[in-house]
Scaffold this active site. Sequence first.
Site, PDB file in Angstrom:
ATOM      1  N   HIS A  70       0.853  -1.191   0.000  1.00 44.58           N
ATOM      2  CA  HIS A  70       0.000   0.000   0.000  1.00 44.58           C
ATOM      3  C   HIS A  70       0.887   1.238   0.000  1.00 44.58           C
ATOM      4  O   HIS A  70       1.725   1.416   0.891  1.00 44.58           O
ATOM      5  CB  HIS A  70      -0.902  -0.002   1.233  1.00 44.58           C
ATOM      6  CG  HIS A  70      -1.970   1.045   1.206  1.00 44.58           C
ATOM      7  ND1 HIS A  70      -3.158   0.891   0.515  1.00 44.58           N
ATOM      8  CD2 HIS A  70      -2.031   2.270   1.781  1.00 44.58           C
ATOM      9  CE1 HIS A  70      -3.912   1.967   0.677  1.00 44.58           C
ATOM     10  NE2 HIS A  70      -3.246   2.818   1.432  1.00 44.58           N
ATOM     11  N   MET A  85       0.418  11.523  -0.699  1.00 38.92           N
ATOM     12  CA  MET A  85      -0.207  12.678  -0.049  1.00 38.92           C
ATOM     13  C   MET A  85       0.420  13.956  -0.593  1.00 38.92           C
ATOM     14  O   MET A  85       1.635  14.047  -0.755  1.00 38.92           O
ATOM     15  CB  MET A  85      -0.027  12.594   1.461  1.00 38.92           C
ATOM     16  CG  MET A  85      -0.471  11.255   2.042  1.00 38.92           C
ATOM     17  SD  MET A  85      -0.596  11.189   3.850  1.00 38.92           S
ATOM     18  CE  MET A  85       1.002  11.758   4.373  1.00 38.92           C
ATOM     19  N   HIS A 114      -2.709   4.695  -3.238  1.00 36.09           N
ATOM     20  CA  HIS A 114      -3.835   5.424  -2.647  1.00 36.09           C
ATOM     21  C   HIS A 114      -3.579   6.916  -2.806  1.00 36.09           C
ATOM     22  O   HIS A 114      -2.727   7.484  -2.122  1.00 36.09           O
ATOM     23  CB  HIS A 114      -3.953   5.024  -1.172  1.00 36.09           C
ATOM     24  CG  HIS A 114      -5.031   5.733  -0.425  1.00 36.09           C
ATOM     25  ND1 HIS A 114      -5.102   5.712   0.953  1.00 36.09           N
ATOM     26  CD2 HIS A 114      -6.085   6.489  -0.840  1.00 36.09           C
ATOM     27  CE1 HIS A 114      -6.143   6.419   1.352  1.00 36.09           C
ATOM     28  NE2 HIS A 114      -6.741   6.903   0.288  1.00 36.09           N
ATOM     29  N   PHE A 155      -2.360  10.928   8.328  1.00 34.76           N
ATOM     30  CA  PHE A 155      -1.452  10.702   9.445  1.00 34.76           C
ATOM     31  C   PHE A 155      -1.479   9.234   9.854  1.00 34.76           C
ATOM     32  O   PHE A 155      -2.554   8.645   9.953  1.00 34.76           O
ATOM     33  CB  PHE A 155      -1.859  11.545  10.665  1.00 34.76           C
ATOM     34  CG  PHE A 155      -1.909  13.020  10.408  1.00 34.76           C
ATOM     35  CD1 PHE A 155      -0.762  13.793  10.437  1.00 34.76           C
ATOM     36  CD2 PHE A 155      -3.117  13.628  10.132  1.00 34.76           C
ATOM     37  CE1 PHE A 155      -0.815  15.153  10.198  1.00 34.76           C
ATOM     38  CE2 PHE A 155      -3.181  14.989   9.899  1.00 34.76           C
ATOM     39  CZ  PHE A 155      -2.030  15.758   9.926  1.00 34.76           C
ATOM     40  N   GLY A 180      -0.649   6.052  12.643  1.00 34.70           N
ATOM     41  CA  GLY A 180      -0.674   5.860  14.083  1.00 34.70           C
ATOM     42  C   GLY A 180      -1.944   6.280  14.804  1.00 34.70           C
ATOM     43  O   GLY A 180      -1.967   6.332  16.033  1.00 34.70           O
ATOM     44  N   ASP A 196      -8.614   1.036   5.917  1.00 25.58           N
ATOM     45  CA  ASP A 196      -7.315   1.669   6.123  1.00 25.58           C
ATOM     46  C   ASP A 196      -7.384   2.576   7.346  1.00 25.58           C
ATOM     47  O   ASP A 196      -8.134   3.548   7.361  1.00 25.58           O
ATOM     48  CB  ASP A 196      -6.943   2.482   4.878  1.00 25.58           C
ATOM     49  CG  ASP A 196      -5.565   3.131   4.977  1.00 25.58           C
ATOM     50  OD1 ASP A 196      -4.915   3.021   6.024  1.00 25.58           O
ATOM     51  OD2 ASP A 196      -5.156   3.765   3.984  1.00 25.58           O
TER      52      ASP A 196
END
Length: 210
Positions: A34, A38, A67, A145, A147, A177
Amino acid sequence: MKDKILAPSLLASDFGRLAEAVQKIQEGGAGAVHVDVMDGTFVPEVSFGQPVVRSLRPLTKLPFDVHLMVQNPERQIESFAALGADWITFHQEAAPDSSVQLIEKIHSLGKKAGISVKPATSINVLKNSLNSADIILIMTVEPGFGGQKLIPECLEKVRELAKIRSELGLNYKISVDGGVNAQTLDSVLQSGVDIVVSGSAFFNGSLGWR
């Protein structure tokens, strides 16, 4: 979990050791890599671009699950396809009036087409795309982001999409996701998902994928 696909997210890897990250993905039972793209506009931060895909593509035969968390995704599709992306997913929010056309464009390039929605976006906006999309990606955290904690309410979208698929005889795969770890994995799998994207938990070895 033989019928499920694990797609570890490079966003959670050590960017200085991406080649090693791809090797770990390949050896860790994954079915895809994946790649979160961004742009600093659709989401606040900037991550990977075409040069990274170009560099990593020769390292594995696993599908690259790209993505696009970007504005104007139509500008990026052809270049990522040419560099070896196998699945290309864009956000409904970034292409509210052209999602069907973008899916057709991705298909014309010989790639699988995915469409994604943020946690606050209803799956009702996807109704015109369900017949043609190969992948529906449900974000279970806010995109941009790593985490973050999984938002449990988002799994209701997965259950609804699985129900719609069964009732209408459609063929799309459902992907999740965000925030998938050892504590949330079972609930994610039980929701009806087909593709599990995991970042931090995969790379720190705590995911528990079997």
